[in-house]
Design a protein around this motif. Structure first.
Motif, PDB file in Angstrom:
ATOM      1  N   GLN A   1       0.830  -1.206   0.000  1.00  0.00           N
ATOM      2  CA  GLN A   1       0.000   0.000   0.000  1.00  0.00           C
ATOM      3  C   GLN A   1       0.860   1.250   0.000  1.00  0.00           C
ATOM      4  N   ILE A   2       0.536   2.179  -0.913  1.00  0.00           N
ATOM      5  CA  ILE A   2       1.154   3.496  -0.962  1.00  0.00           C
ATOM      6  C   ILE A   2       0.176   4.473  -0.314  1.00  0.00           C
ATOM      7  N   GLY A   3       0.600   5.175   0.719  1.00  0.00           N
ATOM      8  CA  GLY A   3      -0.305   6.097   1.397  1.00  0.00           C
ATOM      9  C   GLY A   3      -1.064   5.417   2.521  1.00  0.00           C
ATOM     10  N   GLU A   4      -2.083   6.119   3.024  1.00  0.00           N
ATOM     11  CA  GLU A   4      -2.763   5.669   4.237  1.00  0.00           C
ATOM     12  C   GLU A   4      -4.278   5.539   4.061  1.00  0.00           C
ATOM     13  N   ASP A   5      -4.742   5.234   2.863  1.00  0.00           N
ATOM     14  CA  ASP A   5      -6.169   5.070   2.621  1.00  0.00           C
ATOM     15  C   ASP A   5      -6.715   3.930   3.482  1.00  0.00           C
ATOM     16  N   LEU A   6      -7.675   4.230   4.361  1.00  0.00           N
ATOM     17  CA  LEU A   6      -8.184   3.235   5.299  1.00  0.00           C
ATOM     18  C   LEU A   6      -8.982   2.133   4.604  1.00  0.00           C
ATOM     19  N   LEU A   7      -9.697   2.485   3.528  1.00  0.00           N
ATOM     20  CA  LEU A   7     -10.449   1.463   2.794  1.00  0.00           C
ATOM     21  C   LEU A   7      -9.500   0.472   2.134  1.00  0.00           C
ATOM     22  N   ALA A   8      -8.406   0.998   1.566  1.00  0.00           N
ATOM     23  CA  ALA A   8      -7.403   0.117   0.963  1.00  0.00           C
ATOM     24  C   ALA A   8      -6.784  -0.790   2.015  1.00  0.00           C
ATOM     25  N   LYS A   9      -6.499  -0.241   3.177  1.00  0.00           N
ATOM     26  CA  LYS A   9      -5.912  -1.036   4.257  1.00  0.00           C
ATOM     27  C   LYS A   9      -6.853  -2.163   4.678  1.00  0.00           C
TER      28      LYS A   9
END
Length: 211
Positions: A160-168
């Motif tokens: 994961q690039i960044g901190e998108d909570l849905l992606a996490k």
């Protein structure tokens, strides 16, 4: 664990980069791939060390002339990586299932033809948000595991690039629950790029096969 399993293996890197309209971009959105550039190159170099004829690269692109949202490059060396990423304009949303199925179909076609390397393949997917087709992605991976003979022949690492909570949340579900929905093997390992230090790259690749 025996790190020789990382050798004599093909490596595929999928860059699932997206963009947003200026009005909708959260703070830091535009900079996160630039900030991650050095770490991405280091990850590619770690793959290249075990795949000296060059890695296979898929880069997201917004190109009406392309039948897929991704361009494919073969035998890519790490010194070309940044240029190939920067010369492609990313789309607003990613059809991740499509590119993942292309990469998986390519692997199994080469396996049938007897042209894969002895130890198999590792695929690394770098993404910055939740894919619009998350359930289809899980199904594609589940289907791929049914074609495998042993767990360590194929590993898929999602970074994961960044901190998108849905992606996490999506990546955590893939990592933790793949076999509970019928996958033959647990072939997914997920990490946030900022937690992969230069001295832990080999461990990350090994975890992609065994964690």
């Amino acid at each position: 664990m025996d790190t020789t399993l990382l050798q004599n293996r093909d490596y595929t890197l999928i860059i699932a980069k997206t963009t947003l309209d200026e009005a909708n971009k959260p703070p830091g959105f535009a900079e996160r791939w630039n900030a991650a550039q050095g770490a991405i190159v280091s990850l590619a170099q770690a793959c290249e060390a075990h795949d000296p004829d060059g890695i296979t690269l898929y880069v997201s692109c917004l190109d009406p002339q392309e039948s897929c949202q991704f361009k494919k490059y073969e035998h890519v060396t790490s010194d070309r990586l940044t240029q190939l990423i920067q010369e492609n304009i990313p789309p607003h949303q990613i059809n991740l299932r499509e590119v993942l199925e292309l990469a998986l179909e390519d692997y199994f076609a080469r396996k049938t033809a007897g042209t894969t390397k002895l130890n198999g393949e590792i695929m690394i997917v770098l993404l910055d948000g939740e894919p619009s087709d998350r359930m289809a992605v899980a199904r594609a991976i589940k289907t791929a595991t049914q074609k495998m003979e042993v767990n360590e022949e194929l590993g898929i690492g999602f970074v994961q690039i960044g901190e998108d909570l849905l992606a996490k949340g999506f990546l955590t579900a893939l990592d933790d629950h793949l076999q509970s929905v019928g996958a033959k093997f647990d072939i997914v390992h997920t990490k946030s790029l900022d937690t992969i230090s230069p001295d832990s790259l080999m461990a990350f690749l090994m975890d992609t096969l065994f964690d």
